[in-house]
Design an enzyme around this catalytic site. Structure first.
Site, PDB file in Angstrom:
ATOM      1  N   TRP A 103       6.247  -2.436  -9.067  1.00  0.00           N
ATOM      2  CA  TRP A 103       4.952  -2.208  -9.535  1.00  0.00           C
ATOM      3  C   TRP A 103       4.772  -2.646 -10.882  1.00  0.00           C
ATOM      4  CZ3 TRP A 103       0.629  -0.958  -6.872  1.00  0.00           C
ATOM      5  CH2 TRP A 103      -0.682  -1.034  -7.778  1.00  0.00           C
ATOM      6  N   GLU A 138       7.049   1.735  -4.485  1.00  0.00           N
ATOM      7  CA  GLU A 138       6.655   1.318  -6.053  1.00  0.00           C
ATOM      8  C   GLU A 138       7.680   1.988  -6.915  1.00  0.00           C
ATOM      9  OE1 GLU A 138       2.699   2.791  -7.257  1.00  0.00           O
ATOM     10  OE2 GLU A 138       1.890   2.219  -5.350  1.00  0.00           O
ATOM     11  N   ASN A 198      -2.089   5.573   0.669  1.00  0.00           N
ATOM     12  CA  ASN A 198      -0.990   5.497  -0.500  1.00  0.00           C
ATOM     13  C   ASN A 198      -1.386   6.778  -1.121  1.00  0.00           C
ATOM     14  OD1 ASN A 198       0.626   4.212  -2.678  1.00  0.00           O
ATOM     15  ND2 ASN A 198      -1.380   4.748  -4.078  1.00  0.00           N
ATOM     16  N   GLU A 199      -0.357   7.741  -1.288  1.00  0.00           N
ATOM     17  CA  GLU A 199      -0.217   8.907  -2.400  1.00  0.00           C
ATOM     18  C   GLU A 199      -1.419   9.747  -1.937  1.00  0.00           C
ATOM     19  OE1 GLU A 199      -0.125   7.273  -6.194  1.00  0.00           O
ATOM     20  OE2 GLU A 199       2.287   6.949  -6.263  1.00  0.00           O
ATOM     21  N   ASN A 241       7.122   6.335  -3.908  1.00  0.00           N
ATOM     22  CA  ASN A 241       6.580   5.580  -4.964  1.00  0.00           C
ATOM     23  C   ASN A 241       7.217   6.356  -6.204  1.00  0.00           C
ATOM     24  OD1 ASN A 241       4.898   4.023  -3.509  1.00  0.00           O
ATOM     25  ND2 ASN A 241       3.081   4.938  -4.194  1.00  0.00           N
ATOM     26  N   HIS A 273      -5.785   2.490  -0.277  1.00  0.00           N
ATOM     27  CA  HIS A 273      -5.239   2.886  -1.687  1.00  0.00           C
ATOM     28  C   HIS A 273      -6.483   3.469  -2.783  1.00  0.00           C
ATOM     29  CE1 HIS A 273      -1.700   1.567  -3.984  1.00  0.00           C
ATOM     30  NE2 HIS A 273      -2.578   2.085  -5.052  1.00  0.00           N
ATOM     31  N   ARG A 312       3.534  -6.076  -1.198  1.00  0.00           N
ATOM     32  CA  ARG A 312       2.744  -5.109  -0.734  1.00  0.00           C
ATOM     33  C   ARG A 312       1.381  -5.311  -1.399  1.00  0.00           C
ATOM     34  NH1 ARG A 312       2.522   1.083  -2.738  1.00  0.00           N
ATOM     35  NH2 ARG A 312       1.075   1.810  -1.432  1.00  0.00           N
ATOM     36  N   PHE A 322       1.900  -2.753 -16.258  1.00  0.00           N
ATOM     37  CA  PHE A 322       3.146  -2.815 -15.584  1.00  0.00           C
ATOM     38  C   PHE A 322       3.693  -4.333 -15.096  1.00  0.00           C
ATOM     39  CE2 PHE A 322       1.320   1.640 -14.837  1.00  0.00           C
ATOM     40  CZ  PHE A 322       2.284   2.393 -14.734  1.00  0.00           C
ATOM     41  N   TYR A 341       8.508   6.773 -10.060  1.00  0.00           N
ATOM     42  CA  TYR A 341       8.303   6.311 -11.667  1.00  0.00           C
ATOM     43  C   TYR A 341       9.381   6.807 -12.654  1.00  0.00           C
ATOM     44  CZ  TYR A 341       4.581   3.289 -10.219  1.00  0.00           C
ATOM     45  OH  TYR A 341       3.918   2.380  -9.353  1.00  0.00           O
TER      46      TYR A 341
HETATM   47  C1  FCB Z   1       0.492   4.839  -8.548  1.00  0.00           C
HETATM   48  C2  FCB Z   1      -0.622   4.184  -7.632  1.00  0.00           C
HETATM   49  C3  FCB Z   1      -0.631   2.768  -8.472  1.00  0.00           C
HETATM   50  C4  FCB Z   1      -0.659   2.504  -9.621  1.00  0.00           C
HETATM   51  C5  FCB Z   1       0.736   3.169 -10.278  1.00  0.00           C
HETATM   52  C6  FCB Z   1       1.102   3.110 -11.413  1.00  0.00           C
HETATM   53  O1  FCB Z   1       0.350   5.927  -8.403  1.00  0.00           O
HETATM   54  O2  FCB Z   1      -0.214   4.117  -6.358  1.00  0.00           O
HETATM   55  O3  FCB Z   1      -1.815   2.108  -7.911  1.00  0.00           O
HETATM   56  O4  FCB Z   1      -1.605   3.044 -10.383  1.00  0.00           O
HETATM   57  O5  FCB Z   1       0.695   4.632  -9.958  1.00  0.00           O
END
Ligand code: FCB
Length: 529
Positions: A463, A417, A195-196, A336, A150, A105, A479, A338
Site C-alpha cells: 500500500w 496491504e 475491506n476492513e 492488512n 472499500h 488490488r 504511502f 502496518y
Molecule cells: C487502510 C485502508 C487503506 C489505507 C491504509 C493506509 O486501513 O484500507 O484504504 O487508507 O489503511
C-alpha cells in the site's frame, strides 16, 4: 533485468552482509526467497485514486458528502480529482507493468456501478470502465484483485435507511456483489468482498472519523450515535452481507475462473505493555477484539469466545442458519498489516489516554477493557511514521502471521496491504524515500521467516501504488511508490518504486542508495537508474 544490477547486487550482498550485523531488519531479502507463483502487487482503492466524482453517471457517495463539510478532512482537501486515475488508468497499468507486478488490488466504486443502489439501473459506462481495467491488466499478465466495498457507497443508501446500521444494507450489498460477479466474474479470480469491517466500524461508528461520523462519549461528542453498540451492529451486517455474497459466488460464479474470495482485516499486532499475566491477557484480548472479531465468524461461524465472555446482549447473536452460512465462507485470509501496538489491561488498572497513538474508551467493553497505544514510558515501540498509530515494528509481521496461522489452522493468507507513511513534511524530498525501502525490505524479511516456519502465505501487496487521498487525513500521509505532482498529476517514481522493480526482477540491492529515481532533463521524465 539489468546486468549492471546483477553484478552490483551480488557484490553488495557480500559486502553488506560482511559489514552489517545480521539482525533480521537488515537481512537482504530477495524475490527468490518467495515461491515463484507468489503474488507481488500494489494496492489502491477507488475513492482514494479515481477522482471524476461527477462523471459518467456516478452518484454522490458517503465520502463526497463527508469531505464537503468543513473540518472533516485534516488538510481541508477532497477527492474530487484525487489522482485522476479514472482518466489515467492506462498510464497506471503501464507503471505496474514496468515494475513487474503480478497483481493489482483495486476497488470498484459502488456509486459508479449502481448510482441509486438496487432501486436503479446498472451504469453501463462504469461497467465498461472497470472492464477496461481488468482487460488491460490481464493483457499485461497482471491479476486483477478486486475489492467490492472499500469504505464507499451511494449516499442515498445512508439517507434512505441508515446504511450499514440497517440489515437492509445486506440486500443492497448482495445486489451490488451480484452485478460485479456478473460483469467481471469472467476476468477476476481474486475478490475481497469487504475491506476492513473492523476498522471501518470503529472509524465511522465509534470515533466519528469516517462518515457517517456517529459516536457517543467518552469516544467523542457527536450529535447522534452509540459507540458502545453501533460498531457491533455494523460488523454484524457486514459479515452477513459477506456470507450471502460468498454463497452466491460459490454457487453461480466461482467455476468461471476458479475464483477465490475473502475479506481483508485490519490487523495490527498487539504485544503486552507489562511483563505480567495481565499484560499478556490484554494483548490476547486486543487481538481477539480487533482481528478475530471479524475472522472467527467467517471461519468458525461465531464471534470469538473472548468477546462473548465480556459482552452482554449488545453483541448480536447469529441464528443456527446464519452460523452455517458464515462458517468457512472465506477461501483465504486477507491481512492488512502496518504496525504493532502495546496493549495494557484496563480491568484492574486505570487507563488514561493522553498521547496521539492511543484512543479514548479503552475502559469499555467494546475495546475489551484494553488500552492500545504505541508508547511505553514515553518510548515508542518502533520508529514513528506519518500516521500516529503506525509504528515501524518489522517483527510484528511475523507475529501477526503466526497468530492467524495458529488460530485458523494455517488457512491460506494473503497480505492485502502493507505500507509506510512518510510524514507530509517530507514532501520536499519525496523521491529519496529510503525509509520506505527499509520498511518493505524488513517486513518482507519477517514475512519470509514466517513462511519458512510453515505459514501458508500466497501474496503481498504494497500500500500503495501511488500517493493518494488518505481519508480523513487528506493528502498529508504519503504511502505511494509513486509521487503525484499535484499541479500536473504526473506520476514520479520514488526510490522505493525503483527498489520494488529491482526486487521483483530478483535484483534487490541491500544498499538502497544505489537505486535512484532521477530526473532526465532532456526527455523531461523521471526514471530509475
Ligand atoms: C487502510 C485502508 C487503506 C489505507 C491504509 C493506509 O486501513 O484500507 O484504504 O487508507 O489503511
Amino acid at each position: 533485468m539489468r546486468l549492471s544490477c546483477i553484478i552490483a547486487s551480488n557484490f553488495l550482498i557480500l559486502l553488506v552482509s560482511m559489514l552489517k550485523s545480521s539482525s533480521q531488519e537488515q537481512v537482504n531479502i530477495k524475490r527468490s526467497d518467495f515461491p515463484p507463483d507468489f503474488l507481488f502487487g500494489a494496492a489502491t482503492s477507488a475513492y482514494q485514486v479515481e477522482g471524476a466524482v461527477l462523471e459518467d453517471g456516478r452518484s454522490l457517495s458517503n465520502w463526497d458528502i463527508f469531505s464537503h463539510i468543513e473540518g472533516n478532512i485534516a488538510d481541508g482537501s477532497n477527492a474530487y480529482i484525487a489522482d485522476d486515475h479514472y482518466h489515467r488508468y492506462l498510464e497506471d497499468i503501464e507503471i505496474m507493468h514496468s515494475l513487474g507486478l503480478t497483481a493489482y488490488r483495486f476497488s470498484i466504486s459502488w456509486s459508479r456501478i449502481l448510482p441509486r443502489g438496487r432501486d436503479g439501473p446498472v451504469n453501463k459506462v462504469a461497467v465498461q470502465f472497470y472492464r477496461n481495467i481488468t482487460y488491460n491488466l490481464l493483457t499485461k499478465g497482471i491479476h486483477p484483485f478486486v475489492t467490492l466495498f472499500h469504505f464507499e457507497y451511494p449516499q442515498e443508501l445512508e439517507d434512505r435507511f441508515g446504511g450499514w446500521l440497517s440489515p437492509l444494507m445486506q440486500e443492497e450489498y448482495l445486489h451490488f456483489a451480484e452485478i460485479c460477479f456478473t460483469y467481471f466474474g469472467d476476468q477476476v479470480k481474486y475478490w475481497i468482498t469487504i475491506n476492513e469491517p473492523n476498522l471501518f466500524s470503529e472509524m465511522a461508528y465509534e470515533r466519528a472519523n469516517y462518515p457517517p461520523a456517529r459516536c457517543s462519549p467518552p469516544f467523542g461528542d457527536c450529535v447522534s450515535g452509540n459507540s458502545d453498540v453501533e460498531p457491533l451492529i455494523v460488523v454484524h451486517n457486514m459479515l452477513l452481507a459477506h456470507a450471502k455474497a460468498a454463497k452466491l459466488y460459490r454457487e453461480r460464479f466461482k467455476s468461471k475462473v476458479d475464483g477465490v474470495l475473502s475479506i481483508a482485516v485490519c490487523a495490527f499486532m498487539y504485544v503486552p505493555m507489562t511483563d505480567d499475566e495481565k499484560g499478556k491477557a490484554a494483548a490476547d484480548r486486543a487481538l481477539a477484539f480487533n482481528v478475530a472479531w471479524t475472522l472467527d465468524p467467517l471461519v468458525f461461524g461465531d464471534y470469538p469466545p473472548e468477546m462473548r465472555s465480556i459482552h452482554g446482549p449488545e453483541l448480536p447473536n447469529f441464528s443456527a442458519e446464519e452460523r452455517e452460512l458464515l462458517r468457512d465462507s472465506i477461501d483465504f485470509i486477507g491481512i492488512n498489516h502496518y504496525g504493532t501496538l502495546y496493549a495494557k489491561d484496563c480491568t484492574h488498572s486505570v487507563c488514561v489516554c493522553n498521547i496521539s497513538s492511543c484512543v479514548q474508551g479503552s475502559d469499555r467493553a467494546i475495546r475489551g477493557f484494553t488500552y492500545t497505544g504505541g508508547e511505553r514510558d514515553g518510548v515508542p515501540i518502533g520508529e514513528r511514521t506519518g500516521m500516529a498509530r503506525f509504528f515501524v515494528v518489522p517483527r510484528g509481521m511475523e507475529q501477526i502471521v503466526q497468530y492467524v496461522k495458529d488460530r485458523y489452522n494455517n488457512k491460506t493468507m494473503i497480505i492485502t496491504e502493507n505500507g509506510y507513511a512518510s510524514p507530509g513534511n517530507e514532501e520536499n524530498d519525496f523521491v529519496h524515500d529510503d525509509k520506505r525501502i527499509q520498511y518493505h525490505q524488513s517486513y518482507l524479511a519477517y514475512l519470509a521467516q514466517a513462511m519458512r516456519k510453515g505459514a501458508d502465505v500466497q501474496g503481498y501487496f504494497v500500500w500503495s501504488l501511488i500517493d493518494n487521498f488518505e481519508w480523513a487525513s487528506g493528502y498529508g500521509p504519503k504511502f505511494g511508490l509513486y509521487h503525484i505532482d499535484r499541479p500536473t498529476l504526473n506520476r514520479i517514481p520514488k526510490n522505493s518504486a525503483c527498489w520494488y522493480g529491482d526486487f521483483l526482477s530478483n535484483c534487490s540491492l541491500v544498499d538502497a542508495s544505489n537505486i535512484q529515481s532521477q530526473y532526465n532533463e532532456k526527455e523531461n521524465i523521471v526514471m530509475c537508474v
